[in-house]
Design an enzyme around this catalytic site. Structure first.
Site, PDB file in Angstrom:
ATOM      1  NE  ARG A  30     -22.398 -33.683 -69.619  1.00  0.00           N
ATOM      2  CZ  ARG A  30     -21.333 -34.205 -70.145  1.00  0.00           C
ATOM      3  NH1 ARG A  30     -20.506 -33.380 -70.257  1.00  0.00           N
ATOM      4  NH2 ARG A  30     -21.625 -34.900 -71.290  1.00  0.00           N
ATOM      5  CG  HIS A  78     -23.511 -40.035 -75.476  1.00  0.00           C
ATOM      6  ND1 HIS A  78     -23.301 -40.502 -76.926  1.00  0.00           N
ATOM      7  CD2 HIS A  78     -22.324 -38.948 -75.625  1.00  0.00           C
ATOM      8  CE1 HIS A  78     -22.602 -39.374 -77.829  1.00  0.00           C
ATOM      9  NE2 HIS A  78     -22.075 -38.543 -76.349  1.00  0.00           N
ATOM     10  CD  GLU A 118     -20.163 -32.255 -79.007  1.00  0.00           C
ATOM     11  OE1 GLU A 118     -20.041 -32.661 -77.259  1.00  0.00           O
ATOM     12  OE2 GLU A 118     -18.433 -31.876 -78.437  1.00  0.00           O
ATOM     13  NE  ARG A 144     -23.934 -35.472 -74.966  1.00  0.00           N
ATOM     14  CZ  ARG A 144     -23.294 -35.941 -74.559  1.00  0.00           C
ATOM     15  NH1 ARG A 144     -22.811 -35.978 -73.146  1.00  0.00           N
ATOM     16  NH2 ARG A 144     -22.178 -35.209 -75.744  1.00  0.00           N
ATOM     17  CG  HIS A 153     -21.554 -39.978 -71.593  1.00  0.00           C
ATOM     18  ND1 HIS A 153     -20.210 -40.688 -72.224  1.00  0.00           N
ATOM     19  CD2 HIS A 153     -21.604 -38.481 -71.906  1.00  0.00           C
ATOM     20  CE1 HIS A 153     -19.639 -39.233 -72.408  1.00  0.00           C
ATOM     21  NE2 HIS A 153     -20.229 -37.778 -72.682  1.00  0.00           N
TER      22      HIS A 153
HETATM   23  C1  SIN Z   1     -18.729 -37.054 -77.385  1.00  0.00           C
HETATM   24  O1  SIN Z   1     -17.571 -36.317 -77.721  1.00  0.00           O
HETATM   25  O2  SIN Z   1     -20.132 -36.447 -77.750  1.00  0.00           O
HETATM   26  C2  SIN Z   1     -18.888 -36.332 -75.436  1.00  0.00           C
HETATM   27  C3  SIN Z   1     -18.554 -34.825 -74.907  1.00  0.00           C
HETATM   28  C4  SIN Z   1     -19.273 -35.375 -73.532  1.00  0.00           C
HETATM   29  O3  SIN Z   1     -20.408 -35.837 -73.130  1.00  0.00           O
HETATM   30  O4  SIN Z   1     -20.005 -33.704 -73.542  1.00  0.00           O
END
Ligand code: SIN
Length: 537
Positions: free
Chosen positions: A385, A238, A115, A289, A350
């Site tokens: 975060r 998000h 991610e 993010r 988010h």
């Molecule tokens: C996501 O699946 O994009 C959310 C994961 C997260 O917020 O840590």
């Protein structure tokens, strides 16, 4: 009702704590709705963890996960907290597996996703419904644990502390007043050890990826009880919430398209098909993010478009259905085949990176009151975060909070001479007659927070928000004291309190850092290299 441990919230943090605490004393867990309706259950991506050598991505290390977390946190992480939590990754996975959580494997090895902001593949997942799998396993076990009572549809009105009862010598927790939704009765839950694990506050914004229950109850309860609150200006947006203007119902409005989709090659593009995020950061769609959300915000303002697109049409046919079945099927239900068409997306609120200040054992400023999970500010997230660090934090901090509580306040050694707690006084007040006032104020808060206090801020907008919130707070207070309590008024009271805390923190930070970006102070200023801490008294 009396218990050795009272836990408020039934997500990963609350239940990890409760399941272990039940080996040492009686535990009551209060959940506002069904126990599986937590932010945890809505987590799609997974849980970041560096596994032992041989199981991890080549070249990955705990040090590298620490470095990525510190980098995302933009100078405000507490490094000791980051080191401690990140080092517990493998233990967290062992602990969750011992509760029956099943993560995806291939050829006997855990499958690792990627991610934004992570320099390696290190996200363990259960397809794209990781949180649901964790919630399933923990709730099932909690329901079968003899010393643990799990009560649903319980709304905590306020925490009870000695200082609230007028005893000033030492401030310690005594329990909580709790409204039972079904009967409308308010009961006293008495406990010398209380854990706030009530999650975050996404519903303070008009658009959010959070469930309806995320109304900031935990922070508001802690604030009113006298705990210190920090860093509420750092609300994470998000980048990829499904944009669906015809949406009806919470699932359609709040549908998250996991960052893991970008981790597997999904690319953000504009209506012309341009990969615009590269202009902001060489990592493009996989930058942290805050950077990606701001890049989208800028693109929307620049082009006047309503949304951007997440493109996975270049992935092999069947890939989305296999790796992200929930996202693939849900989008199909909304009439979009993501294997053929780019997914329209917009950023949405988010995650709350600040919260109730705790030490590295979950301890708050009130004796016997602990905070764990999203509700807490441990120093792990700093100003932003890192994706998938929060389920990890919830599990680690819950285990540590119990350890510390057993050391400081072991069951059987309860506080002597506990003061009598007065019954809840409904007083001589009417049932709420004008529900329209509640709904109007609820909508007004969420819209003004979205318009004035979201991804890009200015002092002017923040001051405007503060002025409106002052009036709303007064109205909500009058309504709260003038009527019999009900779930809607309790949530509204918490929502307005948390909105105020966000604005107050944001007004104090005269710089741009991490998730707090203001047009009036575009640069990072090390004069503000500290948490924004506020206390009610
Ligand atoms: C996501 O699946 O994009 C959310 C994961 C997260 O917020 O840590």
């Amino acid at each position: 009702m009396t218990a050795d441990f009272l836990v408020i919230g039934s997500g990963i943090a609350g239940l990890t704590f409760a399941l272990r605490a039940a080996e040492h004393g009686s535990v009551v867990v209060l959940s506002k709705g069904p126990a599986t309706d937590s932010n945890t259950a809505w987590a799609q991506g997974g849980i970041a963890s560096v596994l032992p050598e041989g199981e991890r991505d080549a070249g990955d290390s705990v040090e590298s996960h620490i470095a990525d977390t510190l980098d995302a946190g933009a100078g405000l992480c507490r490094e000791s907290a980051v080191r401690m939590i990140v080092s517990e990754g493998a233990e967290t996975i062992r602990d969750l597996c011992s509760h029956g959580v099943s993560f995806d494997r291939e050829n006997g090895h855990y499958m690792l996703g990627k991610e934004g902001g992570h320099s390696h593949r290190r996200i363990l997942h259960a397809k794209d419904t990781t949180g649901k799998e964790i919630a399933r396993a923990l709730v099932e076990e909690a329901k079968a644990t003899p010393n643990l009572t799990l009560l649903e549809d319980q709304y905590v009105i306020d925490l009870i502390t000695t200082s609230k009862l007028g005893a000033v010598a030492e401030d310690r927790i005594l329990g909580a007043y709790v409204l039972d939704r079904a009967s409308g009765e308010v009961r006293i839950f008495r406990a010398d050890r209380v854990v706030l694990a009530a999650g975050g506050c996404g519903k303070v914004y008009l658009y959010t990826t959070n469930p309806d229950s995320a109304t900031g109850d935990g922070v508001a309860l802690g604030w009113r009880a006298g705990a210190a609150i920090a860093n509420m200006e750092f609300i994470q947006f998000h980048p990829t919430c499904f944009y669906n203007p015809a949406a009806v119902g919470p699932e359609a409005r709040s549908f998250l398209v996991s960052e893991a989709v970008r981790g597997e090659g999904g690319v953000l593009i504009n209506a012309k098909g341009e990969d615009f995020t590269k202009k902001s950061d060489p990592r493009g769609s996989l930058a942290p993010r805050d950077i990606v959300a701001r890049a989208i915000d800028r693109e929307l303002k620049r082009t006047g478009a309503q949304c951007v697109y997440l493109d996975v049409t270049h992935k092999p046919k069947g890939f989305m259905a296999e790796r992200f079945p929930y996202i693939h099927e849900t989008l199909l239900k909304f009439g979009l085949d993501c294997e053929r068409q780019p997914i329209p997306v917009v950023p949405a609120a988010h995650y709350q990176c600040g919260g109730i200040v705790t030490d590295e054992w979950g301890k708050t400023a009130v004796r016997g009151l602990y905070a764990v999970g999203e509700v807490a500010c441990t120093g792990l997230h700093g100003a932003n975060r890192l994706a998938s660090n929060s389920l990890l934090e919830g599990n680690v901090m819950a285990r540590r909070a119990l350890q510390e509580m057993l050391r400081l306040y072991p069951p059987g050694r309860d506080a002597s001479n506990p003061p009598a707690i007065p019954e809840w006084e409904h007083g001589d007040v009417a049932e709420p007659d004008e529900l329209v006032v509640i709904y109007h104020n609820w909508d007004e808060i969420r819209r003004l927070m979205w318009d004035y206090v979201s991804i890009v801020r200015t002092d002017n907008r923040l001051r405007r928000a503060a002025a409106r919130l002052k009036n709303l707070k007064r109205e909500v207070k009058e309504f709260y004291w003038g009527h019999r309590v009900n779930p809607d008024i309790l949530e509204l009271r918490n929502l307005v309190a948390v909105a105020n805390l966000i604005v107050e923190c944001a007004l104090r930070r005269k710089e741009s850092r991490g998730l707090h970006h203001t047009m009036d102070y575009l640069q990072t200023d090390d004069h503000y290299l500290a948490d924004t801490v506020i206390r009610k008294f």
